[in-house]
Design a protein around this motif. Structure first.
Motif, PDB file in Angstrom:
ATOM      1  N   SER A  32       0.838  -1.201   0.000  1.00 37.77           N
ATOM      2  CA  SER A  32       0.000   0.000   0.000  1.00 37.77           C
ATOM      3  C   SER A  32       0.875   1.255   0.000  1.00 37.77           C
ATOM      4  O   SER A  32       0.465   2.299   0.497  1.00 37.77           O
ATOM      5  N   ASP A  34       3.494   4.297  -1.700  1.00 40.17           N
ATOM      6  CA  ASP A  34       3.297   5.411  -2.632  1.00 40.17           C
ATOM      7  C   ASP A  34       3.357   4.969  -4.093  1.00 40.17           C
ATOM      8  O   ASP A  34       2.564   5.411  -4.921  1.00 40.17           O
ATOM      9  N   LYS A  37       0.156   3.076  -5.032  1.00 44.72           N
ATOM     10  CA  LYS A  37      -0.971   4.010  -5.134  1.00 44.72           C
ATOM     11  C   LYS A  37      -0.902   4.842  -6.412  1.00 44.72           C
ATOM     12  O   LYS A  37      -1.903   5.070  -7.080  1.00 44.72           O
ATOM     13  N   GLN A  40      -1.835   2.711  -9.399  1.00 49.88           N
ATOM     14  CA  GLN A  40      -3.284   2.544  -9.424  1.00 49.88           C
ATOM     15  C   GLN A  40      -3.958   3.805  -9.968  1.00 49.88           C
ATOM     16  O   GLN A  40      -4.871   3.729 -10.775  1.00 49.88           O
ATOM     17  N   GLU A  41      -3.508   4.939  -9.500  1.00 49.13           N
ATOM     18  CA  GLU A  41      -4.081   6.220  -9.915  1.00 49.13           C
ATOM     19  C   GLU A  41      -3.939   6.424 -11.424  1.00 49.13           C
ATOM     20  O   GLU A  41      -4.843   6.932 -12.075  1.00 49.13           O
TER      21      GLU A  41
END
Length: 103
Positions: A32, A34, A37, A40-41
């Motif tokens: 989980s 940076d 994330k 995923q973004e």
């Protein structure tokens, strides 16, 4: 040449710094972290666009199932009318929520 007390202090400092490095690695590169994330973004909007295009095509051309041939049998789309999950759960003695049915 260090005294035993000085060796222990230095060893404790080294262990603290090693732990700080591990914590930073988790924060940046962990499950989980940076990097995860950010990926995923950036990827999610493209994945959603592809999924919506596949679903539209399947519905317009009345396909029941669409597979991704570039990988190992990944199903991209399946018509909800062929979803037999609830019937299989019921045959196994569970309801749609996955709770065991008392007999």
């Amino acid at each position: 040449m260090l005294t035993e007390d000085m060796k222990q202090k230095r060893q404790a400092e080294i262990e603290q710094k090693e732990q700080a490095v591990k914590d930073l690695q988790k924060q940046r590169f962990g499950v989980s972290g940076d990097l995860f994330k950010k990926r995923q973004e950036l990827v999610k909007p493209l994945q959603d666009k592809i999924y919506n295009a596949v679903q539209d095509l399947a519905e317009k051309q009345n396909f029941s199932v669409i597979f991704d041939k570039s990988s190992d049998l990944t199903m991209l789309y399946s018509s909800p009318k062929y979803d037999k999950s609830d019937e299989i759960l019921k045959a196994m003695g569970y309801n749609a929520e996955g709770t065991k049915i008392k007999k």
